[in-house]
Design a protein around this motif. Sequence first.
Motif, PDB file in Angstrom:
ATOM      1  N   VAL B 303       0.948  -1.289   0.071  1.00  0.00           N
ATOM      2  CA  VAL B 303       0.143   0.066  -0.004  1.00  0.00           C
ATOM      3  C   VAL B 303       0.902   1.206   0.153  1.00  0.00           C
ATOM      4  N   SER B 304       0.839   1.957  -1.189  1.00  0.00           N
ATOM      5  CA  SER B 304       1.761   3.065  -1.186  1.00  0.00           C
ATOM      6  C   SER B 304       1.521   4.353  -1.024  1.00  0.00           C
ATOM      7  N   ASP B 305       0.272   4.714  -1.293  1.00  0.00           N
ATOM      8  CA  ASP B 305      -0.399   5.939  -0.906  1.00  0.00           C
ATOM      9  C   ASP B 305      -1.624   6.039  -0.167  1.00  0.00           C
ATOM     10  N   PRO B 306      -1.931   6.975   0.615  1.00  0.00           N
ATOM     11  CA  PRO B 306      -3.065   7.276   1.253  1.00  0.00           C
ATOM     12  C   PRO B 306      -4.409   7.124   0.547  1.00  0.00           C
ATOM     13  N   VAL B 307      -4.459   7.600  -0.677  1.00  0.00           N
ATOM     14  CA  VAL B 307      -5.685   7.236  -1.359  1.00  0.00           C
ATOM     15  C   VAL B 307      -6.054   5.904  -1.887  1.00  0.00           C
ATOM     16  N   GLN B 308      -4.850   5.275  -2.433  1.00  0.00           N
ATOM     17  CA  GLN B 308      -5.002   3.557  -2.149  1.00  0.00           C
ATOM     18  C   GLN B 308      -5.461   3.151  -1.331  1.00  0.00           C
ATOM     19  N   ALA B 309      -4.928   3.424   0.180  1.00  0.00           N
ATOM     20  CA  ALA B 309      -5.032   2.810   1.179  1.00  0.00           C
ATOM     21  C   ALA B 309      -6.543   2.928   1.690  1.00  0.00           C
ATOM     22  N   HIS B 310      -7.216   3.903   1.241  1.00  0.00           N
ATOM     23  CA  HIS B 310      -8.573   4.123   1.598  1.00  0.00           C
ATOM     24  C   HIS B 310      -9.532   3.252   0.763  1.00  0.00           C
ATOM     25  N   LYS B 311      -9.122   2.801  -0.693  1.00  0.00           N
ATOM     26  CA  LYS B 311     -10.022   2.046  -1.367  1.00  0.00           C
ATOM     27  C   LYS B 311     -10.469   0.898  -0.719  1.00  0.00           C
ATOM     28  N   PRO B 312     -11.661   0.379  -1.048  1.00  0.00           N
ATOM     29  CA  PRO B 312     -12.166  -0.613  -0.413  1.00  0.00           C
ATOM     30  C   PRO B 312     -11.580  -2.053  -0.654  1.00  0.00           C
ATOM     31  N   ASN B 313     -10.667  -2.239  -1.988  1.00  0.00           N
ATOM     32  CA  ASN B 313     -10.104  -3.602  -2.048  1.00  0.00           C
ATOM     33  C   ASN B 313      -8.586  -3.222  -1.796  1.00  0.00           C
ATOM     34  N   ALA B 314      -8.223  -2.172  -1.105  1.00  0.00           N
ATOM     35  CA  ALA B 314      -6.717  -2.315  -0.695  1.00  0.00           C
ATOM     36  C   ALA B 314      -6.376  -3.275   0.558  1.00  0.00           C
ATOM     37  N   PRO B 315      -5.088  -3.819   0.503  1.00  0.00           N
ATOM     38  CA  PRO B 315      -4.588  -4.738   1.543  1.00  0.00           C
ATOM     39  C   PRO B 315      -5.002  -3.893   2.935  1.00  0.00           C
ATOM     40  N   VAL B 316      -5.175  -4.844   4.054  1.00  0.00           N
ATOM     41  CA  VAL B 316      -5.516  -4.220   5.110  1.00  0.00           C
ATOM     42  C   VAL B 316      -4.343  -4.341   6.016  1.00  0.00           C
ATOM     43  N   LEU B 317      -3.629  -3.291   6.749  1.00  0.00           N
ATOM     44  CA  LEU B 317      -2.632  -3.387   7.512  1.00  0.00           C
ATOM     45  C   LEU B 317      -2.670  -3.259   8.843  1.00  0.00           C
ATOM     46  N   HIS B 318      -3.818  -3.096   9.446  1.00  0.00           N
ATOM     47  CA  HIS B 318      -3.893  -3.026  10.686  1.00  0.00           C
ATOM     48  C   HIS B 318      -5.371  -3.880  11.179  1.00  0.00           C
ATOM     49  N   LYS B 319      -5.329  -4.184  12.423  1.00  0.00           N
ATOM     50  CA  LYS B 319      -6.522  -4.951  12.741  1.00  0.00           C
ATOM     51  C   LYS B 319      -8.022  -4.237  12.626  1.00  0.00           C
ATOM     52  N   ASN B 320      -7.708  -2.613  12.820  1.00  0.00           N
ATOM     53  CA  ASN B 320      -9.024  -2.010  12.645  1.00  0.00           C
ATOM     54  C   ASN B 320      -9.062  -1.356  11.044  1.00  0.00           C
ATOM     55  N   GLY B 321      -8.296  -1.718  10.250  1.00  0.00           N
ATOM     56  CA  GLY B 321      -8.174  -1.074   8.895  1.00  0.00           C
ATOM     57  C   GLY B 321      -7.096  -0.108   8.554  1.00  0.00           C
ATOM     58  N   ASN B 322      -7.420   0.335   7.518  1.00  0.00           N
ATOM     59  CA  ASN B 322      -6.064   1.274   7.225  1.00  0.00           C
ATOM     60  C   ASN B 322      -6.551   2.865   7.515  1.00  0.00           C
ATOM     61  N   LEU B 323      -7.775   2.910   7.877  1.00  0.00           N
ATOM     62  CA  LEU B 323      -8.073   4.420   8.310  1.00  0.00           C
ATOM     63  C   LEU B 323      -7.656   4.417   9.798  1.00  0.00           C
ATOM     64  N   LEU B 324      -6.756   5.331   9.833  1.00  0.00           N
ATOM     65  CA  LEU B 324      -6.241   5.806  11.376  1.00  0.00           C
ATOM     66  C   LEU B 324      -7.269   6.793  12.092  1.00  0.00           C
ATOM     67  N   LYS B 325      -7.807   7.752  11.158  1.00  0.00           N
ATOM     68  CA  LYS B 325      -8.638   8.522  11.505  1.00  0.00           C
ATOM     69  C   LYS B 325      -9.418   9.406  10.634  1.00  0.00           C
ATOM     70  N   HIS B 326     -10.515   9.506  10.779  1.00  0.00           N
ATOM     71  CA  HIS B 326     -11.511  10.621   9.955  1.00  0.00           C
ATOM     72  C   HIS B 326     -11.673  11.686  10.671  1.00  0.00           C
ATOM     73  N   ILE B 327     -11.277  12.880  10.241  1.00  0.00           N
ATOM     74  CA  ILE B 327     -11.243  14.105  11.017  1.00  0.00           C
ATOM     75  C   ILE B 327     -11.953  15.086  10.282  1.00  0.00           C
ATOM     76  N   LYS B 328     -13.131  15.757  11.220  1.00  0.00           N
ATOM     77  CA  LYS B 328     -14.046  16.458  10.380  1.00  0.00           C
ATOM     78  C   LYS B 328     -14.074  17.861  11.009  1.00  0.00           C
ATOM     79  N   VAL B 329     -13.974  18.738  10.338  1.00  0.00           N
ATOM     80  CA  VAL B 329     -14.364  20.170  10.938  1.00  0.00           C
ATOM     81  C   VAL B 329     -15.681  20.830  10.107  1.00  0.00           C
ATOM     82  N   ARG B 330     -16.466  21.303  10.973  1.00  0.00           N
ATOM     83  CA  ARG B 330     -17.808  21.483  10.407  1.00  0.00           C
ATOM     84  C   ARG B 330     -18.213  23.136  10.986  1.00  0.00           C
TER      85      ARG B 330
END
Lengths: 290, 934
Positions: B303-330
């Motif tokens: 997995v070489s870039d964050p956009v690829q990491a976010h794709k549904p078929n990307a290899p999963v690197l950690h037990k909770n998935g590849n998303l470390l955090k979704h950060i939102k400002v509203r």
Amino acid sequence: MKLWQEYLRPNSISEAVQALTSSPGQACVIAGGTDLLLDIQQGRHSNVHTLVDITSIPELNQLEVRRDLLYIGATVSLNRIASSPLAIEHAQALAEASRLIGGPQVRNVATLGGNVAHALPAADGTIAMMSLDTQVLVASQENIREVPLQKMFLGAGKTALSTGKELIAGFCIPLRKKNQASAFKRIMRSQGIALPIINLSAWLQREGDRIVDLRIAAGPAGATPRRIASVEDLLRGNTIKDGLISDAVCELLDQIQFRTSPQRATAEYRHHLVKLLLVDTLLEAWDRAG
Amino acid sequence: MENILNLNVNGTNYELPIIPGETLADLLRYRLNLTGTKIGCNEAECGACTVVIDSEPVLSCIYPAERAQGKNIVTIEGLAKQDNKGIHLHPLQEAFVTHGAVQCGFCIPGQIMTSYALLEQNQTPTSQEIRYALKDTLCRCAGYPSIESAIQAAADSLRTGQPVAPVELSIAENKNRVIGQIQVRPDAVEKVTGKAIFTDDLKFKDMLFAAAKRAGVPHAILRHLDIGRAKDLPGVISILTAQDIPGDVYHGLVIPDWPSMVGVGERIRYVGDTVAIVAAETQEIAREALYLIEAEYDELPVVSDPVQAHKPNAPVLHKNGNLLKHIKVRKGDVEEGFNIADVILEHTFYTSMTDHAFIEPECSIAVPRLDGRMEIYVGSQIPYADREQVARALGWPDERVRVIGQLMGGGFGGKEDIMGQIHCALLANATGRPVKLLFDRHESLLVHPKRHATRIRVKLGARRDGHLTAVETELYGDTGAYASLGEKVMTRATTHSAGPYEVPNVWADCYAMYTNNPPAGAFRGFGVLQSAFAVESMMDMLAEKLKMDPVELRRLNALQVGSITNTGQVLRESVGLTECMDKVRDEMIRRAGPNPFLPNLTVEDGLRNGKLVRAWGFAAAYKNTGLGGGAPDKSGAEVELYPDGSLEVRTSAAELGQGLVTVLQMVVAEEMNVNAQNVRVLIMDTDLTPDGGPTTASRQTYVTGNAARLAARSLKQAITSTLAEKYDLAPGHVKFIEGLAQVGEKTIPLGSVVADMQASGQAARALVEYWAPETKPLGQAGDMHFAFSFAAQAAEVEVNTQTGEVRVLQVISANDVGRAINPLGLQGQVEGGLMMGLGHALTENFIVEEGIVVTDRLARYRIPSITHTPQITSFIVEHPTQEGPYGAKGVGEIVSIPTVPSITNAIYNAVGVRVDRLPVDQEVLLWEIKNKNG
């Protein structure tokens, strides 16, 4: 892993050659060592048993005029060449190139001998000397032979030196005569892995508005450093003017097939830059020869 | 054959047995104990190891010791002269001290020795000659202008015999007795004489040397590991693998997801993962043993870039998935904001990974003590976090571990995570002997966390009059293999992604993604450098679209007192943004005339058709001081009075070259009304100094500065009451004057109070744990941060339109730091931060291809040198923050944030090409210039 097992500092060429041939393991000549030691340390060079340090050999450390030649010993440091009035007078392209190689601390130990022995296709010192009709003095147990610089290179990283038996003793460059001059220029890329991407050296002799004779070398223009003979032929004997220079540029582009090196430059970019370098360097030499 | 080496070092003759393969640097450091000569890269790139041999500067790291036979060598230890009157510094050393050229100090021996050789030959060097001589002597604190002025001052002094001229620096407008005055670092003299000790300079009896076997593959399962052959190598004392870890396998500053070693059957997530560690009698043997360890891997897709990491078929690197955090400002209603906009612009920007490239590589030493405790000697930005993580790996209580922080040769955020601390502790525990683990540059580049590479899309909406109506941003951050501080960094990137402007409607989404690249973590600017590049580029694009002056557009929207930030924070005070902009603009116009943003053709050469085009560019920025976001932000400091009248301030805040020690010294001196020289600073020892929290987020001047101030006040109060009681006077009659206590009519030495206090059963010290104002987590309105620093910058660039090469000629910078505590230290931070920004814009690019690091040597990762240094003009803007010490807020990061966009905006103004990818690529720039001109 030790960088070397045995370090010898011979005082004469014959002692040095003797040391090379009698080593129980692989023996290597070391002058400045600025490339060699890093190559060994970083695993790009096979293990070395004996390093033969040739910097204590007085003959190899001379920079002087010998009859109609400028003699530069193989171990003269690049800083000495860069600031030597003799080098600036007779081999200005080389003095300019020497000033640009490495940093100041490296230039205090790095040598032209090392530059040539590494046989890289675009080493600044080598390219400059290619345009200066340089003869290499190669010493062996038996004799010292003279080899034209361009004949020294057999391939990328490969020289005509007989490994373990021969060493580079020095270089001879014809003294500059009236209306002759040389120039060296290069273009760097400062991003990422930051390396020179192209260099060019020109020597010429003029007579009024005419180029009587010239030599041009550029790198990287193939596996080995080379002169661009057909460009020289095209310009030789002609009057310098815009049209001629554009023809020379076209010929040059025909002659050199650039490679795209990742993170350095594409072939197209080198193609574009070499035009500028040719014009720039040629005109610089032209002005100096006037 | 000679088997004895005769050489003269600093006037002393030595006869030494020859050691095959030894470099001069090793001989000096390990055999002669002249540890002032530093090794920064060991590959002839950085210049730190420069010594002078027979009048010429050379690099001792690639100089065979045997070549020094019969030669005269001068090292940094040889410059100062000692006689019965004390140490007489060489003018260069003195000038480096007084001109503030010393920060972390690691490169300084190399800088001084290179300069020494220059001045031996040339006592009237021009600026150009200095730059030529120091071209390859790198300083990452990058006080290049100060280094240059120090060399000039030393040259003048050597030539004229006059004392070294003082630094020319406009001191702060507001100054007290100590605060706001120029103060040299307490450690500067040690650093210019080579006496300063860094971790690798330490030796312990029976010390072993460690090395770590790195995976070298970016994504795999470790199938098989055989340490048998390596164990048999003579001199190898211990080899440990994952199964030998007595305590927790995982560590991490926020999320413990980083294995100290990866075991068989487990997942390798980046090339720097460790599979085994070795301790041996020598470093050589330890490293040789690594080649004998056999590791086999089942390689997996990378997995070489964050956009690829976010794709549904990307290899999963950690037990909770590849998303470390979704950060939102509203904030507000962006849809409505775009509806009412007259102009909408949208563009996507890319920033590369970058490396801290501190000149001192990581080094840790673990020393087991007879009482069963473990001492860790390390240059760390967070000593208490090191203690906790080491203790957890050993399965021990925290108190059994003592971290003794050492001088740091630069940190910049890159010495916050665990590097070798756990490994050397495990080996020391296993062998019962001290163990040193020193990274070489190659390992440093491969292993430690980088700056996040990002992709940032910005959509701006504005009214015709320039008022912003909405900003929408989407960020992808490459947090690499492990969390490190990724979540925090990308949160800061996101909350700052609409720039230092009051925007009614904001919508920001950030995805911090795991990949198989080296981890990304803290790095000066902490995410804001990336998002500022994007939004400040957009502001210039908007100004062009609206045909407005870019400074006017920024002023119109600038945050000011009363503004509400994206996260719903009302700024009640200390917003000097507009003043920063005005100061920079006025100076720029004074130099460049009324149209600084128009291209200015400087050279036209008919034949070569070469054109050098110059123009100015402008940018603004803001950056939080302190952790914020609801994290408890506290620091402890203790101040003690000694019978000789001296004081000591103690805290585990970290000094990485930024100048905190000077700040603490000055704060205590100010409060106690003594000279700064009477205050010692003891830091970073978890047994002796209270927790100062992490040295990150530009927080220490504020947080630990406050702790020291309050501790000094508390001590002063205790002294006052002791004296008042003793002399039977009202406390109001006790005064502190220049190291003396005045009690009524009597004047007594301050130190004498110590005995009085002891007599009454009191210690003459005070410990304060300071809690910074409470902050709110993102998503809850209120104060997300307790202070912000602001900045504006203008840069003039010169673009070669035939080659695409870019040079920065001058930079004008204004920073609202609340209050300048030490203008000399501040100057160093401004110069260095700006040069780091310049490097990120023009030279630095940490290249990773499919998880493999391409820039794995310093020769391939180019940081700015003195030759890149523009003329720098710095304005200090002081909008004090009430709670900060004397009004001060952070400075370490803000200085580097506006540099990148001010340069790229200048490039646009010069040649009309919008740079949207860092660093600026001269080749790409050239093609775009050509395309534009048809």
